[in-house]
Design an enzyme around this catalytic site. Structure first.
Site, PDB file in Angstrom:
ATOM      1  N   ASN A  25      11.303   0.832   1.770  1.00  0.00           N
ATOM      2  CA  ASN A  25      10.149   1.678   2.026  1.00  0.00           C
ATOM      3  C   ASN A  25       9.387   1.307   3.297  1.00  0.00           C
ATOM      4  O   ASN A  25       8.654   2.131   3.835  1.00  0.00           O
ATOM      5  CB  ASN A  25       9.195   1.614   0.815  1.00  0.00           C
ATOM      6  CG  ASN A  25       7.872   2.288   1.089  1.00  0.00           C
ATOM      7  OD1 ASN A  25       7.781   3.509   1.164  1.00  0.00           O
ATOM      8  ND2 ASN A  25       6.822   1.482   1.252  1.00  0.00           N
ATOM      9  N   TYR A  84      11.231   9.292  15.095  1.00  0.00           N
ATOM     10  CA  TYR A  84      10.982   9.021  13.673  1.00  0.00           C
ATOM     11  C   TYR A  84      11.951   9.833  12.828  1.00  0.00           C
ATOM     12  O   TYR A  84      12.605   9.309  11.923  1.00  0.00           O
ATOM     13  CB  TYR A  84       9.539   9.373  13.330  1.00  0.00           C
ATOM     14  CG  TYR A  84       9.175   9.125  11.875  1.00  0.00           C
ATOM     15  CD1 TYR A  84       8.857   7.846  11.439  1.00  0.00           C
ATOM     16  CD2 TYR A  84       9.141  10.165  10.960  1.00  0.00           C
ATOM     17  CE1 TYR A  84       8.518   7.604  10.109  1.00  0.00           C
ATOM     18  CE2 TYR A  84       8.801   9.945   9.635  1.00  0.00           C
ATOM     19  CZ  TYR A  84       8.490   8.668   9.220  1.00  0.00           C
ATOM     20  OH  TYR A  84       8.165   8.433   7.891  1.00  0.00           O
ATOM     21  N   SER A  97       0.845  -1.188   0.000  1.00  0.00           N
ATOM     22  CA  SER A  97       0.000   0.000   0.000  1.00  0.00           C
ATOM     23  C   SER A  97       0.881   1.239   0.000  1.00  0.00           C
ATOM     24  O   SER A  97       2.107   1.163   0.075  1.00  0.00           O
ATOM     25  CB  SER A  97      -0.924   0.009   1.226  1.00  0.00           C
ATOM     26  OG  SER A  97      -0.168   0.075   2.421  1.00  0.00           O
ATOM     27  N   LYS A 156      14.949   8.401  10.379  1.00  0.00           N
ATOM     28  CA  LYS A 156      15.016   8.790   8.974  1.00  0.00           C
ATOM     29  C   LYS A 156      16.281   9.591   8.687  1.00  0.00           C
ATOM     30  O   LYS A 156      16.821   9.558   7.574  1.00  0.00           O
ATOM     31  CB  LYS A 156      13.772   9.595   8.597  1.00  0.00           C
ATOM     32  CG  LYS A 156      12.478   8.787   8.620  1.00  0.00           C
ATOM     33  CD  LYS A 156      12.505   7.645   7.616  1.00  0.00           C
ATOM     34  CE  LYS A 156      11.149   6.986   7.472  1.00  0.00           C
ATOM     35  NZ  LYS A 156      11.147   5.885   6.480  1.00  0.00           N
ATOM     36  N   VAL A 185       2.077  12.875   3.084  1.00  0.00           N
ATOM     37  CA  VAL A 185       1.583  12.286   1.843  1.00  0.00           C
ATOM     38  C   VAL A 185       0.241  11.615   2.118  1.00  0.00           C
ATOM     39  O   VAL A 185       0.057  10.953   3.142  1.00  0.00           O
ATOM     40  CB  VAL A 185       2.579  11.238   1.289  1.00  0.00           C
ATOM     41  CG1 VAL A 185       2.108  10.730  -0.079  1.00  0.00           C
ATOM     42  CG2 VAL A 185       3.978  11.832   1.178  1.00  0.00           C
ATOM     43  N   ASP A 208       7.662 -10.762   7.615  1.00  0.00           N
ATOM     44  CA  ASP A 208       7.746  -9.746   8.654  1.00  0.00           C
ATOM     45  C   ASP A 208       9.230  -9.405   8.805  1.00  0.00           C
ATOM     46  O   ASP A 208      10.024 -10.233   9.267  1.00  0.00           O
ATOM     47  CB  ASP A 208       7.177 -10.296   9.965  1.00  0.00           C
ATOM     48  CG  ASP A 208       7.220  -9.280  11.096  1.00  0.00           C
ATOM     49  OD1 ASP A 208       7.885  -8.232  10.950  1.00  0.00           O
ATOM     50  OD2 ASP A 208       6.594  -9.539  12.143  1.00  0.00           O
ATOM     51  N   ARG A 230       4.039  -7.809   4.992  1.00  0.00           N
ATOM     52  CA  ARG A 230       3.553  -8.818   5.937  1.00  0.00           C
ATOM     53  C   ARG A 230       2.249  -9.451   5.488  1.00  0.00           C
ATOM     54  O   ARG A 230       1.989 -10.609   5.791  1.00  0.00           O
ATOM     55  CB  ARG A 230       3.356  -8.187   7.319  1.00  0.00           C
ATOM     56  CG  ARG A 230       4.646  -7.783   8.015  1.00  0.00           C
ATOM     57  CD  ARG A 230       4.367  -7.247   9.402  1.00  0.00           C
ATOM     58  NE  ARG A 230       3.479  -6.088   9.362  1.00  0.00           N
ATOM     59  CZ  ARG A 230       2.943  -5.523  10.439  1.00  0.00           C
ATOM     60  NH1 ARG A 230       3.175  -6.032  11.638  1.00  0.00           N
ATOM     61  NH2 ARG A 230       2.161  -4.466  10.316  1.00  0.00           N
ATOM     62  N   THR A 261      -1.619   8.855   2.170  1.00  0.00           N
ATOM     63  CA  THR A 261      -1.567   7.392   2.150  1.00  0.00           C
ATOM     64  C   THR A 261      -2.296   6.923   3.413  1.00  0.00           C
ATOM     65  O   THR A 261      -2.878   7.727   4.133  1.00  0.00           O
ATOM     66  CB  THR A 261      -0.115   6.852   2.161  1.00  0.00           C
ATOM     67  OG1 THR A 261       0.498   7.188   3.421  1.00  0.00           O
ATOM     68  CG2 THR A 261       0.717   7.445   1.020  1.00  0.00           C
TER      69      THR A 261
END
Length: 253
Positions: A86, A148, A12, A152, A181, A59, A34, A183
């Site tokens: 990703n 996070y 996705s 990154k 974004v 996983d 997964r 998503t």
């Protein structure tokens, strides 16, 4: 000759969009994630473009399952020409309240997993004299924004170094750093659409992010920041005190 791209988190969001656009460019796709059913759905869409799609349900935080992906990346008989790291997830910004085991898994998925897959991909790519590694990072990796952003930031830093180190030998490494974004990423954090606290003008669309990112990958750039508005924000953040940048970066999740 048809080339192959392996994409993690491919069922996705940006992963599925990378699969769609790369398949449209004539690449065969290995989809990693997964959820096998979701991967099969994504693979069906890839095959509609005439590309081959291979599903690898795993996983990446389970060592034995991750090793199957590592082995696929390193398979000299079926080489991977582009690796797209990703897979990822977000956590609330309140580090002091987060479960430390969630933080450890978060760090492993964003740092250890890409590191292992890059290490598996590089020997074969260097031997062939060609290859692309795409690390999906974030604008958060360019400003102080919780763990996070810190994770990154590692992806950004290693991509900048590796692109200089391996680019002359035919292997480019690019960190793609989008902002917010559209998503399902934020929904997985438990935030219904429209409740992220981010103005609509700051949201990007996945097809645009991937298109601009792949353009920078083709140019051999170390860092790609899709959209002019986020390029401007990152440039401005470098001129401001950390206290102001951290406060501004608290918006959204």
């Amino acid at each position: 000759m048809t080339r192959t791209a392996l994409i993690t988190g491919a069922s996705s969001g940006l992963g599925a969009e990378f699969a769609r656009q790369l398949a449209a460019r004539g690449m065969d796709i290995v989809l990693v994630g997964r959820d096998r059913d979701a991967l099969e759905d994504a693979a069906a869409r890839v095959r509609e473009s005439g590309a081959r799609a291979e599903v690898l349900a795993a996983d990446l935080l389970a060592p034995r399952q991750r090793e199957r992906v590592v082995a696929r990346v390193a398979d000299a008989q079926h080489p991977v020409d582009m690796l797209v790291n990703n897979a990822g997830f977000g956590l609330p910004l309140a580090f002091e309240r987060n479960d430390v085991e969630d933080e450890a898994r978060h760090l492993a998925l964003h740092v250890e997993v890409p590191m292992r897959l890059m290490r598996a991909a590089l020997p074969g790519m260097l031997a062939r004299g060609r290859g692309r590694i795409v690390n999906v990072a974030s604008v958060a990796g360019l400003v102080p924004r919780g763990t996070y952003g810190a994770a990154k930031g590692w992806l950004v830093s290693v991509s900048r170094w590796a692109n200089v180190e391996y680019g002359p030998r035919g292997v480019s490494v690019t960190a793609v750093c989008p902002g917010f974004v559209h998503t399902n990423f934020h929904e997985r954090l438990g935030l219904p659409p429209g409740q992220e606290g981010v103005p609509e003008r700051m949201w990007l669309n996945a097809p645009d992010v991937v298109r601009e990112g792949l353009r920078d990958v083709a140019r051999g750039r170390s860092v790609s920041i899709p959209s002019a508005r986020y390029k401007l924000l990152v440039a401005a953040s470098r001129l401001l005190p950390d206290a102001l940048v951290v406060q501004a970066a608290k918006r959204g999740r």
